[in-house]
Design an enzyme around this catalytic site. Structure first.
Site, mmCIF file in Angstrom:
data_model
loop_
_atom_site.group_PDB
_atom_site.id
_atom_site.type_symbol
_atom_site.label_atom_id
_atom_site.label_comp_id
_atom_site.label_asym_id
_atom_site.label_seq_id
_atom_site.Cartn_x
_atom_site.Cartn_y
_atom_site.Cartn_z
ATOM 1 N N THR A 1 -1.619 -9.334 -9.082
ATOM 2 C CA THR A 1 -2.368 -10.079 -10.093
ATOM 3 C C THR A 1 -2.591 -11.503 -9.595
ATOM 4 O O THR A 1 -1.666 -12.139 -9.089
ATOM 5 C CB THR A 1 -1.592 -10.101 -11.427
ATOM 6 O OG1 THR A 1 -1.410 -8.753 -11.838
ATOM 7 C CG2 THR A 1 -2.338 -10.880 -12.505
ATOM 8 N N GLY B 1 7.051 -1.871 -13.345
ATOM 9 C CA GLY B 1 7.951 -0.704 -13.396
ATOM 10 C C GLY B 1 7.368 0.351 -14.319
ATOM 11 O O GLY B 1 7.196 0.104 -15.508
ATOM 12 N N GLY C 1 -16.812 7.208 -34.254
ATOM 13 C CA GLY C 1 -17.808 7.032 -33.183
ATOM 14 C C GLY C 1 -17.893 5.588 -32.718
ATOM 15 O O GLY C 1 -18.047 5.315 -31.521
ATOM 16 N N GLU D 1 11.574 -10.171 -16.972
ATOM 17 C CA GLU D 1 10.142 -9.855 -16.851
ATOM 18 C C GLU D 1 9.772 -8.662 -17.737
ATOM 19 O O GLU D 1 8.726 -8.654 -18.383
ATOM 20 C CB GLU D 1 9.801 -9.556 -15.388
ATOM 21 C CG GLU D 1 9.796 -10.816 -14.545
ATOM 22 C CD GLU D 1 9.913 -10.540 -13.057
ATOM 23 O OE1 GLU D 1 10.378 -11.439 -12.357
ATOM 24 O OE2 GLU D 1 9.582 -9.419 -12.621
ATOM 25 N N ARG D 2 10.660 -7.686 -17.767
ATOM 26 C CA ARG D 2 10.367 -6.496 -18.593
ATOM 27 C C ARG D 2 10.418 -6.828 -20.079
ATOM 28 O O ARG D 2 9.625 -6.304 -20.854
ATOM 29 C CB ARG D 2 11.346 -5.370 -18.237
ATOM 30 C CG ARG D 2 10.964 -4.765 -16.909
ATOM 31 C CD ARG D 2 11.934 -3.746 -16.402
ATOM 32 N NE ARG D 2 11.487 -3.344 -15.078
ATOM 33 C CZ ARG D 2 12.270 -2.901 -14.113
ATOM 34 N NH1 ARG D 2 13.573 -2.781 -14.320
ATOM 35 N NH2 ARG D 2 11.766 -2.569 -12.940
ATOM 36 N N PRO E 1 0.822 -1.217 0.000
ATOM 37 C CA PRO E 1 0.000 0.000 0.000
ATOM 38 C C PRO E 1 0.856 1.269 0.000
ATOM 39 O O PRO E 1 0.476 2.283 -0.572
ATOM 40 C CB PRO E 1 -0.814 -0.119 1.299
ATOM 41 C CG PRO E 1 -0.887 -1.597 1.547
ATOM 42 C CD PRO E 1 0.399 -2.174 1.044
ATOM 43 N N ARG F 1 -14.776 0.723 -43.980
ATOM 44 C CA ARG F 1 -15.559 1.941 -43.768
ATOM 45 C C ARG F 1 -15.438 2.892 -44.958
ATOM 46 O O ARG F 1 -14.332 3.281 -45.341
ATOM 47 C CB ARG F 1 -15.057 2.642 -42.494
ATOM 48 C CG ARG F 1 -15.820 3.904 -42.155
ATOM 49 C CD ARG F 1 -17.213 3.610 -41.681
ATOM 50 N NE ARG F 1 -17.879 4.804 -41.199
ATOM 51 C CZ ARG F 1 -19.173 4.837 -40.913
ATOM 52 N NH1 ARG F 1 -19.923 3.753 -41.053
ATOM 53 N NH2 ARG F 1 -19.726 5.943 -40.486
HETATM 54 C C1 LIG Z 1 -3.301 -4.337 -13.151
HETATM 55 C C2 LIG Z 1 -2.078 -4.329 -12.274
HETATM 56 C C3 LIG Z 1 -1.452 -5.536 -11.969
HETATM 57 C C4 LIG Z 1 -0.348 -5.552 -11.105
HETATM 58 N N1 LIG Z 1 0.201 -6.765 -10.741
HETATM 59 C C5 LIG Z 1 1.169 -6.788 -9.781
HETATM 60 C C6 LIG Z 1 1.657 -8.046 -9.259
HETATM 61 O O1 LIG Z 1 1.269 -9.124 -9.716
HETATM 62 N N2 LIG Z 1 2.560 -8.014 -8.260
HETATM 63 C C7 LIG Z 1 3.034 -6.838 -7.730
HETATM 64 O O2 LIG Z 1 3.844 -6.889 -6.811
HETATM 65 N N3 LIG Z 1 2.604 -5.643 -8.220
HETATM 66 C C8 LIG Z 1 1.684 -5.590 -9.212
HETATM 67 N N4 LIG Z 1 1.228 -4.378 -9.694
HETATM 68 C C9 LIG Z 1 1.748 -3.144 -9.118
HETATM 69 C C10 LIG Z 1 2.654 -2.360 -10.042
HETATM 70 O O3 LIG Z 1 3.899 -3.019 -10.182
HETATM 71 C C11 LIG Z 1 2.771 -0.963 -9.449
HETATM 72 O O4 LIG Z 1 1.521 -0.324 -9.636
HETATM 73 C C12 LIG Z 1 3.873 -0.143 -10.091
HETATM 74 O O5 LIG Z 1 5.133 -0.667 -9.749
HETATM 75 C C13 LIG Z 1 3.816 1.318 -9.629
HETATM 76 O O6 LIG Z 1 3.718 1.391 -8.253
HETATM 77 P P1 LIG Z 1 2.591 2.339 -7.596
HETATM 78 O O7 LIG Z 1 1.308 2.041 -8.259
HETATM 79 O O8 LIG Z 1 2.664 2.166 -6.119
HETATM 80 O O9 LIG Z 1 3.026 3.779 -8.003
HETATM 81 P P2 LIG Z 1 4.059 4.784 -7.180
HETATM 82 O O10 LIG Z 1 5.285 4.030 -6.905
HETATM 83 O O11 LIG Z 1 3.273 5.294 -6.026
HETATM 84 O O12 LIG Z 1 4.285 5.893 -8.235
HETATM 85 C C14 LIG Z 1 3.340 6.940 -8.490
HETATM 86 C C15 LIG Z 1 3.869 7.818 -9.631
HETATM 87 O O13 LIG Z 1 5.128 8.382 -9.269
HETATM 88 C C16 LIG Z 1 6.090 8.090 -10.252
HETATM 89 N N5 LIG Z 1 7.417 7.948 -9.625
HETATM 90 C C17 LIG Z 1 7.763 7.134 -8.592
HETATM 91 N N6 LIG Z 1 9.076 7.251 -8.336
HETATM 92 C C18 LIG Z 1 9.580 8.145 -9.225
HETATM 93 C C19 LIG Z 1 10.882 8.688 -9.475
HETATM 94 N N7 LIG Z 1 11.954 8.301 -8.777
HETATM 95 N N8 LIG Z 1 11.021 9.585 -10.476
HETATM 96 C C20 LIG Z 1 9.952 9.972 -11.221
HETATM 97 N N9 LIG Z 1 8.705 9.513 -11.035
HETATM 98 C C21 LIG Z 1 8.519 8.602 -10.044
HETATM 99 C C22 LIG Z 1 5.631 6.791 -10.871
HETATM 100 O O14 LIG Z 1 6.206 6.580 -12.136
HETATM 101 C C23 LIG Z 1 4.137 7.016 -10.913
HETATM 102 O O15 LIG Z 1 3.825 7.795 -12.046
HETATM 103 C C24 LIG Z 1 0.166 -4.341 -10.597
HETATM 104 C C25 LIG Z 1 -0.432 -3.123 -10.959
HETATM 105 C C26 LIG Z 1 -1.537 -3.104 -11.779
HETATM 106 C C27 LIG Z 1 -2.157 -1.781 -12.123
#
Ligand SMILES: Cc1cc2nc3c(=O)[nH]c(=O)nc-3n(C[C@H](O)[C@H](O)[C@H](O)COP(=O)(O)OP(=O)(O)OC[C@H]3O[C@@H](n4cnc5c(N)ncnc54)[C@H](O)[C@@H]3O)c2cc1C
Length: 387
Positions: A158, A365, A341, A243-244, A128, A269
């Site tokens: 996920t 990431g 549309g 992974e990436r 969180p 179309r």
């Molecule tokens: C559909 C879905 C499936 C997922 N599945 C998994 C899973 O299976 N396991 C798992 O562990 N996670 C999972 N995730 C989580 C996902 O990896 C995270 O959402 C992602 O890493 C971003 O973390 P956050 O959402 O907490 O964003 P934050 O870390 O809170 O970032 C918020 C914003 O700040 C930006 N930011 C953060 N640090 C910097 C920096 N140093 N410089 C510039 N900008 C920055 C980010 O790019 C973003 O735009 C999933 C997410 C989604 C939406």
């Protein structure tokens, strides 16, 4: 582009493509409505050998190249990206980690049933408090009576709402360097103290259930530790590149589906008395889409071959993830634009592609983190040290 693949890989691509059209496409409305794929579909893919193409035959795999897993992913995402995300977490995150770091007993207990499609795995890193700063997690594991007590929470995981097995990382000691002191635990649904939340209501990737894992002093034995105690973050960093690269496969699959839809509609179309494909502004969109997809696909399979040879691809994996996910966001928006549309109607696939595509700029990431990494690795490669 068949020179990218061996003959066996080409045959796999054709059979997966046929399977997706015949057996997965008809299930898409059901998966979208229920928010998860039917278990029988994973079992069927396991039976056909599509889940473990690149895994060791001793555990139910086919021992083929890593590229085969990308082929399966690309073809799956072309039909339903949410379903592909389910498989990504199940196979690329969970199963791959067990195969790489697990003991023989762990492989028998966790890897075999996942590759056969009988069980589903999930991997929880994000908490969180944030996902980008993976080393900042606060979930703790502490040793007690010859075992471990795990306490904390994971979110955005996920498969969390449906998984049988969970691989989670916890901090097990406070070291000076944050990369030390992390440990992976394999947890089973039903363990005392482990609970999962309801699936999140997401804008896209709706066929994949995403949610929280709550860990309230989950007591586990030493046999539930994956790999070496305290090395968990190192293991994580080592796996992120692959992974990436694999997210690239999914990204290209969705983008290809966009191009399929865009080209078919441009052909069909008619406006001002002729098919819209005859207008140069529409041709420009199709040209940009095809260019982005082919550039990404070429890089994807080039990188997979490099990974297969054991080369380090940190910078290039981040470039692929960043470039291809940006490309997809543009391609999916242009597809909606070409459909006019009709592109706004939920009943048409274009809306789903547009919603699903956004995920890949965030998951595994974010693009901001990819750019930070690309710059860092580029300076390093050019011989400039840290300031
Ligand atoms: C559909 C879905 C499936 C997922 N599945 C998994 C899973 O299976 N396991 C798992 O562990 N996670 C999972 N995730 C989580 C996902 O990896 C995270 O959402 C992602 O890493 C971003 O973390 P956050 O959402 O907490 O964003 P934050 O870390 O809170 O970032 C918020 C914003 O700040 C930006 N930011 C953060 N640090 C910097 C920096 N140093 N410089 C510039 N900008 C920055 C980010 O790019 C973003 O735009 C999933 C997410 C989604 C939406």
């Amino acid at each position: 582009m068949q020179d990218l693949f061996t003959e066996d890989e080409q045959m796999l691509q054709e059979s997966v493509r046929r399977f997706m059209r015949a057996e997965v496409e008809p299930l898409v409305p059901q998966m979208q409505a229920e928010g998860e794929p039917p278990r029988s579909l994973l079992k069927r893919m396991g039976d056909l050998g599509f889940l473990g193409t690149c895994f060791d035959g001793a555990y139910g795999g086919s021992g083929a190249s890593l590229a085969t897993q990308a082929i399966v992913s690309e073809e799956t995402a072309r039909v339903d990206a949410g379903f592909d995300l389910v498989l990504f977490a199940d196979i690329m995150l969970f199963a791959r980690a067990i195969a790489k770091h697990g003991t023989e007993a762990q492989k028998q207990k966790y890897l075999v049933p996942v590759l056969s499609g009988d069980r589903i795995g999930a991997m929880g890193i994000t908490e969180p408090g944030g996902g980008s700063d993976a080393l900042g997690i606060v979930t703790r594991g502490r040793q007690e009576n010859g075992g471990w007590l795990v306490k904390g929470a994971k979110t955005f995981v996920t498969n969390a709402p449906t998984a049988d097995f969970f691989l989670i990382i916890a901090r097990t000691s406070d070291e000076e360097s944050r990369i030390d002191g992390g440990t992976w635990f394999i947890l089973d649904r039903g363990m005392e103290g482990l609970a999962t939340g309801k699936p999140f209501n997401k804008m896209g990737m709706r066929s994949s259930p995403t949610g929280e894992i709550f860990l309230e002093d989950v007591r586990v034995g030493e046999e539930q530790v994956l790999g070496q105690v305290g090395r968990g973050f190192h293991m994580l960093m080592d796996s992120l590149d692959v992974e990436r690269v694999m997210v690239g496969a999914s990204t290209i699959g969705i983008a290809q589906a966009c191009l399929d839809e865009a080209a078919a509609y441009a052909q069909e179309r008619r406006v001002f008395g002729k098919a819209i494909r005859e207008y140069q502004l529409i041709q420009e969109k199709i040209a940009n889409m095809a260019t982005g997809i082919e550039m990404s696909r070429t890089m994807l399979y080039r990188l997979l071959r490099a990974v297969e040879r054991g080369e380090k691809v940190t910078r290039e994996a981040a470039i692929l993830k960043y470039y291809s996910s940006r490309m997809l966001t543009e391609v999916s928006a242009e597809t909606v634009q070409i459909w006019g549309g009709a592109g706004q109607l939920e009943d048409n696939k274009t809306a789903r592609l547009y919603r699903d595509g956004k995920h890949h700029e965030i998951g595994a990431g974010t693009n901001e983190i990819m750019k930070v990494l690309i710059a860092k690795e580029t300076f390093k490669e050019m011989g400039y040290g840290r300031k």
